[in-house]
Design a protein around this motif. Structure first.
Motif, PDB file in Angstrom:
ATOM      1  N   ILE A  12       0.845  -1.186   0.000  1.00 37.16           N
ATOM      2  CA  ILE A  12       0.000   0.000   0.000  1.00 37.16           C
ATOM      3  C   ILE A  12       0.885   1.242   0.000  1.00 37.16           C
ATOM      4  O   ILE A  12       1.880   1.290   0.720  1.00 37.16           O
ATOM      5  CB  ILE A  12      -0.898   0.043   1.258  1.00 37.16           C
ATOM      6  CG1 ILE A  12      -1.777  -1.194   1.351  1.00 37.16           C
ATOM      7  CG2 ILE A  12      -1.722   1.316   1.314  1.00 37.16           C
ATOM      8  CD1 ILE A  12      -2.947  -1.219   0.427  1.00 37.16           C
ATOM      9  N   ARG A  14       0.564   5.617   0.226  1.00 36.92           N
ATOM     10  CA  ARG A  14      -0.348   6.722   0.504  1.00 36.92           C
ATOM     11  C   ARG A  14       0.351   8.056   0.328  1.00 36.92           C
ATOM     12  O   ARG A  14       1.548   8.174   0.580  1.00 36.92           O
ATOM     13  CB  ARG A  14      -0.872   6.640   1.937  1.00 36.92           C
ATOM     14  CG  ARG A  14      -1.793   5.496   2.191  1.00 36.92           C
ATOM     15  CD  ARG A  14      -2.404   5.589   3.579  1.00 36.92           C
ATOM     16  NE  ARG A  14      -3.127   4.383   3.908  1.00 36.92           N
ATOM     17  CZ  ARG A  14      -2.583   3.318   4.482  1.00 36.92           C
ATOM     18  NH1 ARG A  14      -1.313   3.316   4.797  1.00 36.92           N
ATOM     19  NH2 ARG A  14      -3.303   2.258   4.742  1.00 36.92           N
ATOM     20  N   ARG A  15      -0.427   9.077  -0.074  1.00 34.20           N
ATOM     21  CA  ARG A  15       0.079  10.448  -0.178  1.00 34.20           C
ATOM     22  C   ARG A  15      -1.125  11.371  -0.169  1.00 34.20           C
ATOM     23  O   ARG A  15      -2.040  11.184  -0.981  1.00 34.20           O
ATOM     24  CB  ARG A  15       0.879  10.611  -1.473  1.00 34.20           C
ATOM     25  CG  ARG A  15       1.264  12.039  -1.806  1.00 34.20           C
ATOM     26  CD  ARG A  15       2.374  12.533  -0.885  1.00 34.20           C
ATOM     27  NE  ARG A  15       2.858  13.827  -1.288  1.00 34.20           N
ATOM     28  CZ  ARG A  15       2.531  14.968  -0.693  1.00 34.20           C
ATOM     29  NH1 ARG A  15       1.728  14.977   0.337  1.00 34.20           N
ATOM     30  NH2 ARG A  15       3.014  16.108  -1.119  1.00 34.20           N
ATOM     31  N   THR A  17      -4.532  12.456   0.273  1.00 36.41           N
ATOM     32  CA  THR A  17      -5.710  11.597   0.457  1.00 36.41           C
ATOM     33  C   THR A  17      -5.735  10.446  -0.552  1.00 36.41           C
ATOM     34  O   THR A  17      -6.722   9.716  -0.624  1.00 36.41           O
ATOM     35  CB  THR A  17      -7.014  12.413   0.322  1.00 36.41           C
ATOM     36  OG1 THR A  17      -7.033  13.046  -0.949  1.00 36.41           O
ATOM     37  CG2 THR A  17      -7.110  13.452   1.419  1.00 36.41           C
ATOM     38  N   VAL A  19      -4.739   6.805  -2.010  1.00 32.60           N
ATOM     39  CA  VAL A  19      -4.318   5.494  -1.515  1.00 32.60           C
ATOM     40  C   VAL A  19      -4.177   4.568  -2.718  1.00 32.60           C
ATOM     41  O   VAL A  19      -5.108   4.427  -3.519  1.00 32.60           O
ATOM     42  CB  VAL A  19      -5.350   4.903  -0.521  1.00 32.60           C
ATOM     43  CG1 VAL A  19      -4.900   3.546  -0.030  1.00 32.60           C
ATOM     44  CG2 VAL A  19      -5.578   5.848   0.635  1.00 32.60           C
ATOM     45  N   ARG A  21      -3.177   0.644  -3.978  1.00 30.56           N
ATOM     46  CA  ARG A  21      -2.914  -0.762  -3.682  1.00 30.56           C
ATOM     47  C   ARG A  21      -2.168  -1.344  -4.881  1.00 30.56           C
ATOM     48  O   ARG A  21      -2.716  -1.430  -5.981  1.00 30.56           O
ATOM     49  CB  ARG A  21      -4.220  -1.513  -3.439  1.00 30.56           C
ATOM     50  CG  ARG A  21      -3.985  -2.902  -2.868  1.00 30.56           C
ATOM     51  CD  ARG A  21      -5.283  -3.604  -2.559  1.00 30.56           C
ATOM     52  NE  ARG A  21      -5.860  -4.106  -3.800  1.00 30.56           N
ATOM     53  CZ  ARG A  21      -7.149  -4.074  -4.097  1.00 30.56           C
ATOM     54  NH1 ARG A  21      -8.007  -3.545  -3.284  1.00 30.56           N
ATOM     55  NH2 ARG A  21      -7.574  -4.584  -5.237  1.00 30.56           N
ATOM     56  N   VAL A  71      -5.923   2.764  -7.450  1.00 37.42           N
ATOM     57  CA  VAL A  71      -5.643   4.002  -6.734  1.00 37.42           C
ATOM     58  C   VAL A  71      -6.926   4.813  -6.626  1.00 37.42           C
ATOM     59  O   VAL A  71      -7.720   4.861  -7.562  1.00 37.42           O
ATOM     60  CB  VAL A  71      -4.492   4.798  -7.397  1.00 37.42           C
ATOM     61  CG1 VAL A  71      -4.850   5.255  -8.780  1.00 37.42           C
ATOM     62  CG2 VAL A  71      -4.055   5.959  -6.556  1.00 37.42           C
ATOM     63  N   GLN A  79      -1.714  10.827  -6.409  1.00 31.62           N
ATOM     64  CA  GLN A  79      -1.899   9.439  -6.825  1.00 31.62           C
ATOM     65  C   GLN A  79      -0.598   8.860  -7.368  1.00 31.62           C
ATOM     66  O   GLN A  79      -0.229   7.735  -7.037  1.00 31.62           O
ATOM     67  CB  GLN A  79      -3.004   9.338  -7.873  1.00 31.62           C
ATOM     68  CG  GLN A  79      -4.385   9.529  -7.291  1.00 31.62           C
ATOM     69  CD  GLN A  79      -5.480   9.330  -8.314  1.00 31.62           C
ATOM     70  OE1 GLN A  79      -5.243   9.302  -9.518  1.00 31.62           O
ATOM     71  NE2 GLN A  79      -6.699   9.204  -7.821  1.00 31.62           N
ATOM     72  N   SER A  82       1.716   8.176  -4.497  1.00 33.28           N
ATOM     73  CA  SER A  82       1.284   7.032  -3.704  1.00 33.28           C
ATOM     74  C   SER A  82       1.607   5.715  -4.422  1.00 33.28           C
ATOM     75  O   SER A  82       2.002   4.742  -3.784  1.00 33.28           O
ATOM     76  CB  SER A  82      -0.204   7.120  -3.375  1.00 33.28           C
ATOM     77  OG  SER A  82      -0.998   6.974  -4.525  1.00 33.28           O
ATOM     78  N   ARG A 110       7.431   8.028   3.512  1.00 34.55           N
ATOM     79  CA  ARG A 110       6.016   8.394   3.425  1.00 34.55           C
ATOM     80  C   ARG A 110       5.887   9.884   3.694  1.00 34.55           C
ATOM     81  O   ARG A 110       6.235  10.359   4.756  1.00 34.55           O
ATOM     82  CB  ARG A 110       5.226   7.584   4.449  1.00 34.55           C
ATOM     83  CG  ARG A 110       3.860   8.142   4.860  1.00 34.55           C
ATOM     84  CD  ARG A 110       2.791   7.880   3.818  1.00 34.55           C
ATOM     85  NE  ARG A 110       1.470   7.979   4.403  1.00 34.55           N
ATOM     86  CZ  ARG A 110       0.666   9.023   4.267  1.00 34.55           C
ATOM     87  NH1 ARG A 110       1.066  10.080   3.596  1.00 34.55           N
ATOM     88  NH2 ARG A 110      -0.521   9.032   4.807  1.00 34.55           N
ATOM     89  N   ASP A 112       3.741  12.549   4.791  1.00 34.98           N
ATOM     90  CA  ASP A 112       2.466  12.563   5.516  1.00 34.98           C
ATOM     91  C   ASP A 112       1.785  13.931   5.543  1.00 34.98           C
ATOM     92  O   ASP A 112       0.805  14.112   6.254  1.00 34.98           O
ATOM     93  CB  ASP A 112       2.651  12.049   6.940  1.00 34.98           C
ATOM     94  CG  ASP A 112       3.554  12.944   7.764  1.00 34.98           C
ATOM     95  OD1 ASP A 112       4.278  13.766   7.173  1.00 34.98           O
ATOM     96  OD2 ASP A 112       3.545  12.809   9.001  1.00 34.98           O
ATOM     97  N   LYS A 114      -0.689  16.750   4.766  1.00 35.36           N
ATOM     98  CA  LYS A 114      -2.045  16.807   4.243  1.00 35.36           C
ATOM     99  C   LYS A 114      -2.506  18.248   4.239  1.00 35.36           C
ATOM    100  O   LYS A 114      -1.878  19.115   4.841  1.00 35.36           O
ATOM    101  CB  LYS A 114      -3.000  15.994   5.120  1.00 35.36           C
ATOM    102  CG  LYS A 114      -2.780  14.500   5.071  1.00 35.36           C
ATOM    103  CD  LYS A 114      -3.887  13.801   5.825  1.00 35.36           C
ATOM    104  CE  LYS A 114      -3.641  12.338   6.033  1.00 35.36           C
ATOM    105  NZ  LYS A 114      -3.842  11.513   4.909  1.00 35.36           N
TER     106      LYS A 114
END
Length: 134
Positions: A12, A14-15, A17, A19, A21, A71, A79, A82, A110, A112, A114
């Protein structure tokens, strides 16, 4: 399109909002799918396409995996970032020796940050209403 019955490595990313896979299928031809579309169709900007394949280039595994990504959320840049994190994490799961080169380039970090929420009495997160002397 990658055969979903094959064995794969999942991670997974993330970045903001967004996400992602990510699934790496070993022994592929280098196919890269994002939300069931070709990666260069989903991410038309060249910089984003480079971002997706950068972890493979960093460890010398170009074209050795088929990749499928789902995504959601965020914008195009979030996106793409992420997906890059998800690919890097999956490569690290595949071979822990790749960690040093991926970490050196910052692909396992990561981000983080936001968007800051809007506060009451303000026009945005920190933007105050225009001040008028009279």
């Amino acid at each position: 399109m990658a055969d979903t019955k094959k064995k794969y490595i999942e991670a997974i990313g993330r970045r903001k909002t967004a996400v992602a896979r990510v699934r790496l299928f070993e022994g592929g031809k280098g196919n890269f799918e994002v939300n069931e579309k070709e990666a260069n169709v989903f991410f038309p900007v060249y910089e984003h396409q480079e971002m997706l394949t950068a972890p493979f280039a960093a460890v010398g595994q170009d074209g050795k995996f088929d990749v499928t990504v789902h995504v959601r959320g965020g914008g195009i840049n979030g996106q793409a970032e992420s997906v890059r994190l998800g690919v890097a994490r999956a490569l690290e799961k595949y071979n822990p020796e790749f960690r040093a080169s991926l970490k050196k380039l910052g692909f396992l970090k990561r981000d983080d940050r936001k968007r800051e929420r809007k506060k009451p009495g303000l026009k945005a997160a920190r933007r105050a209403p225009q001040w008028s002397k009279r």
